[in-house]
Scaffold this active site. Structure first.
Site, PDB file in Angstrom:
ATOM      1  N   SER A 203      44.044 -84.567  -5.884  1.00 14.22           N
ATOM      2  CA  SER A 203      43.297 -86.030  -6.084  1.00 14.22           C
ATOM      3  C   SER A 203      42.087 -85.791  -5.726  1.00 14.22           C
ATOM      4  O   SER A 203      41.335 -86.530  -6.131  1.00 14.22           O
ATOM      5  CB  SER A 203      44.411 -86.968  -5.531  1.00 14.22           C
ATOM      6  OG  SER A 203      45.424 -86.903  -5.722  1.00 14.22           O
TER       7      SER A 203
ATOM      8  N   THR B 229      49.838 -85.985   2.569  1.00 13.96           N
ATOM      9  CA  THR B 229      50.660 -85.031   2.169  1.00 13.96           C
ATOM     10  C   THR B 229      51.532 -84.556   3.369  1.00 13.96           C
ATOM     11  O   THR B 229      50.968 -84.275   4.510  1.00 13.96           O
ATOM     12  CB  THR B 229      49.698 -83.741   1.750  1.00 13.96           C
ATOM     13  OG1 THR B 229      50.557 -82.713   1.395  1.00 13.96           O
ATOM     14  CG2 THR B 229      48.767 -83.284   2.692  1.00 13.96           C
ATOM     15  N   ILE B 230      52.913 -84.043   2.906  1.00 15.78           N
ATOM     16  CA  ILE B 230      53.728 -83.445   4.246  1.00 15.78           C
ATOM     17  C   ILE B 230      52.804 -82.210   4.666  1.00 15.78           C
ATOM     18  O   ILE B 230      52.936 -81.650   5.629  1.00 15.78           O
ATOM     19  CB  ILE B 230      55.070 -83.458   3.640  1.00 15.78           C
ATOM     20  CG1 ILE B 230      55.153 -82.555   2.776  1.00 15.78           C
ATOM     21  CG2 ILE B 230      55.511 -84.578   3.508  1.00 15.78           C
ATOM     22  CD1 ILE B 230      56.554 -81.954   2.449  1.00 15.78           C
ATOM     23  N   ASP B 231      52.154 -81.477   3.677  1.00 20.51           N
ATOM     24  CA  ASP B 231      51.538 -80.175   3.899  1.00 20.51           C
ATOM     25  C   ASP B 231      50.552 -79.889   4.765  1.00 20.51           C
ATOM     26  O   ASP B 231      50.218 -79.114   5.467  1.00 20.51           O
ATOM     27  CB  ASP B 231      50.933 -79.527   2.621  1.00 20.51           C
ATOM     28  CG  ASP B 231      52.072 -79.539   1.486  1.00 20.51           C
ATOM     29  OD1 ASP B 231      53.410 -79.543   1.764  1.00 20.51           O
ATOM     30  OD2 ASP B 231      51.932 -79.279   0.204  1.00 20.51           O
TER      31      ASP B 231
ATOM     32  N   ARG C 104      74.953 -66.921  16.078  1.00 15.08           N
ATOM     33  CA  ARG C 104      73.932 -66.646  14.771  1.00 15.08           C
ATOM     34  C   ARG C 104      72.644 -66.585  14.762  1.00 15.08           C
ATOM     35  O   ARG C 104      72.217 -67.324  15.542  1.00 15.08           O
ATOM     36  CB  ARG C 104      74.829 -67.331  13.717  1.00 15.08           C
ATOM     37  CG  ARG C 104      76.010 -67.172  12.978  1.00 15.08           C
ATOM     38  CD  ARG C 104      76.500 -68.165  12.002  1.00 15.08           C
ATOM     39  NE  ARG C 104      77.714 -67.659  11.237  1.00 15.08           N
ATOM     40  CZ  ARG C 104      78.718 -68.610  11.033  1.00 15.08           C
ATOM     41  NH1 ARG C 104      78.442 -69.855  10.793  1.00 15.08           N
ATOM     42  NH2 ARG C 104      79.652 -67.923  10.283  1.00 15.08           N
TER      43      ARG C 104
ATOM     44  N   MET D 287      58.860 -76.560   3.614  1.00 14.81           N
ATOM     45  CA  MET D 287      57.988 -76.631   2.736  1.00 14.81           C
ATOM     46  C   MET D 287      56.475 -76.708   3.224  1.00 14.81           C
ATOM     47  O   MET D 287      56.270 -76.338   4.535  1.00 14.81           O
ATOM     48  CB  MET D 287      57.978 -78.092   2.025  1.00 14.81           C
ATOM     49  CG  MET D 287      59.103 -78.400   1.110  1.00 14.81           C
ATOM     50  SD  MET D 287      58.975 -79.922   0.335  1.00 14.81           S
ATOM     51  CE  MET D 287      60.409 -79.937  -0.821  1.00 14.81           C
ATOM     52  N   GLY D 288      55.472 -76.927   2.499  1.00 11.90           N
ATOM     53  CA  GLY D 288      54.074 -76.716   3.008  1.00 11.90           C
ATOM     54  C   GLY D 288      53.188 -76.106   1.863  1.00 11.90           C
ATOM     55  O   GLY D 288      52.009 -75.906   2.178  1.00 11.90           O
TER      56      GLY D 288
ATOM     57  N   GLU E 121      57.574 -71.804   2.860  1.00  9.07           N
ATOM     58  CA  GLU E 121      58.107 -71.460   1.396  1.00  9.07           C
ATOM     59  C   GLU E 121      57.546 -70.361   0.687  1.00  9.07           C
ATOM     60  O   GLU E 121      57.772 -69.873  -0.105  1.00  9.07           O
ATOM     61  CB  GLU E 121      58.137 -72.689   0.697  1.00  9.07           C
ATOM     62  CG  GLU E 121      56.851 -73.624   0.635  1.00  9.07           C
ATOM     63  CD  GLU E 121      56.992 -75.105  -0.297  1.00  9.07           C
ATOM     64  OE1 GLU E 121      58.277 -75.323  -0.768  1.00  9.07           O
ATOM     65  OE2 GLU E 121      55.974 -75.752  -0.439  1.00  9.07           O
TER      66      GLU E 121
ATOM     67  N   GLN F 223      62.981 -83.057   3.372  1.00  8.25           N
ATOM     68  CA  GLN F 223      61.782 -83.214   4.298  1.00  8.25           C
ATOM     69  C   GLN F 223      60.647 -84.297   3.704  1.00  8.25           C
ATOM     70  O   GLN F 223      59.757 -84.510   4.440  1.00  8.25           O
ATOM     71  CB  GLN F 223      61.066 -81.693   4.148  1.00  8.25           C
ATOM     72  CG  GLN F 223      61.721 -80.718   4.739  1.00  8.25           C
ATOM     73  CD  GLN F 223      61.152 -79.102   4.288  1.00  8.25           C
ATOM     74  OE1 GLN F 223      60.150 -78.783   4.973  1.00  8.25           O
ATOM     75  NE2 GLN F 223      61.611 -78.914   3.228  1.00  8.25           N
TER      76      GLN F 223
HETATM   77  O1  F6P Z   1      52.901 -80.819  -1.652  1.00  6.39           O
HETATM   78  C1  F6P Z   1      54.039 -81.442  -1.193  1.00  6.39           C
HETATM   79  C2  F6P Z   1      55.353 -80.618  -1.449  1.00  6.39           C
HETATM   80  O2  F6P Z   1      56.385 -81.194  -1.006  1.00  6.39           O
HETATM   81  C3  F6P Z   1      55.389 -79.059  -1.246  1.00  6.39           C
HETATM   82  O3  F6P Z   1      55.312 -79.183   0.361  1.00  6.39           O
HETATM   83  C4  F6P Z   1      56.335 -78.640  -2.087  1.00  6.39           C
HETATM   84  O4  F6P Z   1      55.879 -77.219  -2.280  1.00  6.39           O
HETATM   85  C5  F6P Z   1      56.269 -79.630  -3.096  1.00  6.39           C
HETATM   86  O5  F6P Z   1      55.569 -80.630  -2.769  1.00  6.39           O
HETATM   87  C6  F6P Z   1      57.386 -79.791  -4.131  1.00  6.39           C
HETATM   88  O6  F6P Z   1      57.061 -80.345  -5.226  1.00  6.39           O
HETATM   89  P1  F6P Z   1      58.013 -80.944  -6.207  1.00  6.39           P
HETATM   90  O7  F6P Z   1      58.762 -82.073  -5.604  1.00  6.39           O
HETATM   91  O8  F6P Z   1      57.372 -81.324  -7.200  1.00  6.39           O
HETATM   92  O9  F6P Z   1      59.212 -79.931  -6.355  1.00  6.39           O
END
Ligand code: F6P
Length: 407
Positions: free
Chosen positions: A165, A187-189, A224, A231-232, A283, A333
């Site tokens: 954006s 952003t969560i990232d 275990r 994510m990220g 990920e 998440q």
């Molecule tokens: O950018 C935020 C995010 O949650 C990433 O961490 C993740 O890879 C992606 O979006 C997932 O996107 P979508 O919800 O479109 O699958």
């Protein structure tokens, strides 16, 4: 006479307007008394209203996260106090282009929304199309936004989004400097440049920690190894933060390469010491047998598809004789009760965005640095993304704690 000279210079005026807009073909200006057609999604009716006050637009773009509603709430409160009405565009930029919005009021922006994840305005990561369903290029979409901004007689636009954006805002402002746009990083990232933290990161960290703790109890009971995928995208902030906070043994992040033998050695050693082990993997990390593929969202847009690396790592750990299982935390998440830090940060950003629009001091991206909200002029933003670096405090902390982070 006047009419004749207008005709003479009309072509020249059109050419100048075209270049001022940086290539957008039209710019329509409608004066303040113009009646607009509104799709009010609250009551489902198509109603009509006139602009009687100054008007701010607000939108949430890209993947949702916690804290978005807190931004909207605070922006609405401050804008109302300053005499603005606030138009909430639905589905991000799609709503701007397709005239889909709601007029915010006290009923919509009530205090209950502060704790709610997601976005009351909804969001979209889908490609943009015109009214006939034709895909819009990025440049065409920018022009549409500029056109709609003027048609909607906006006095400012609060554009809440991620690093994609920010790039879009920069391009829009290059084409039309008259637009008052303030960007808010979410952003969560947590991978947005010019801010130490983005709205949403505090909550995702909490949610991921809680999930890992739920896994630790079963890992301990059954002795275990668990590989947990978080994510990220291309940044390892979620993995690193949650991994340190939950005492993980291994944290694999995209910013660092790992060595399989050293990874196995660390897991075996941790397992021998405490009879369970936790590996957190971001990920976008790859293995020899798993390389992520790009999928085509449109002609202009390619996006890597992530998901599944934890499963591959667990399978390989099993081959080394360890009782390993994998969990991909996935979209849980993005939810959860918004934590206090995100509620406060979101509200600080929301208020400051309105203040800047009110002062006509726009064209900037908000950020949070050294415990305060800062604004960076869009022209000064050279890069929109950020990643972990070896010199980052938390990267050093993880190493000091003996966590295997890669080579
Ligand atoms: O950018 C935020 C995010 O949650 C990433 O961490 C993740 O890879 C992606 O979006 C997932 O996107 P979508 O919800 O479109 O699958």
């Amino acid at each position: 006479m006047m009419f004749e000279s207008f005709r003479k210079y009309k072509a020249l005026i059109i050419v100048i307007a075209f270049f001022q807009l940086g290539g957008c073909s039209t710019q329509q200006h409608i004066d303040n008394s113009t009646t607009l057609s509104v799709i009010d999604s609250v009551n489902g009716d198509k109603s009509v209203f006139k602009k009687s006050r100054k008007r701010i637009g607000i939108l949430t773009s890209g993947g949702d996260c916690s804290g978005l509603n807190a931004i909207i709430y605070a922006a609405y409160k401050k804008a109302k106090a300053l005499g603005y009405e606030v138009i909430g565009f639905k589905y991000g930029v799609h709503g701007v282009i397709h005239n889909q919005y709601i007029v915010l009021d006290d009923r919509i922006c009530n205090a209950d929304i502060l704790q709610k994840s997601g976005t009351l305005l909804k969001s979209s990561t889908k490609v943009l199309t015109d009214n006939n369903g034709k895909l819009l290029s990025k440049a065409e979409a920018d022009c549409e936004i500029i056109k709609r901004y003027h048609e909607m007689q906006l006095d400012g636009l609060i554009y809440i989004g991620g690093n994609g954006s920010i790039g879009a805002i920069k391009n829009i402002l290059k084409k039309d400097t008259s637009l008052n746009i303030v960007g808010i990083p979410k952003t969560i990232d947590n991978d947005i440049a010019n801010t130490e933290t983005a709205v949403g990161f505090a909550t995702v960290s909490e949610v991921v920690c809680n999930a890992i703790e739920n896994i630790i109890s079963t890992a301990q009971s059954h002795e275990r190894v668990f590989v947990v995928e978080v994510m990220g995208r291309d940044a390892g902030y979620i993995a690193l933060t949650a991994g340190i906070a939950t005492g993980a043994d291994v944290i694999l992040i995209p910013e660092k390469k790992y060595n399989w033998e050293n990874l196995v050695k660390k897991v075996e050693q941790s397992y021998a010491e405490k009879k369970y082990a936790i590996v957190i993997v971001s990920e976008s990390v790859e293995s020899e047998e798993m390389k992520h593929k790009s999928s085509k969202l449109s002609d202009a847009l390619l996006r890597k598809e992530y998901g599944g690396i934890a499963k591959v790592i667990a399978k390989n750990l099993k081959k080394s004789g360890l009782d390993a299982k994998s969990v991909n935390l996935g979209h849980i998440q993005r939810g959860g009760k918004t934590v206090v830090a995100d509620r406060l940060l979101g509200q600080k950003f929301g208020v400051q965005a309105v203040n800047l629009i009110n002062q006509q001091n726009c064209g900037c991206l908000l950020g949070y640095q050294n415990n305060q909200v800062i604004g960076t002029n869009m022209n000064d933003i050279k890069t929109t993304t950020r990643n972990l670096k070896v010199t980052d405090e938390d990267v050093i902390l993880a190493s000091n704690l003996g966590i295997y982070l890669g080579e």
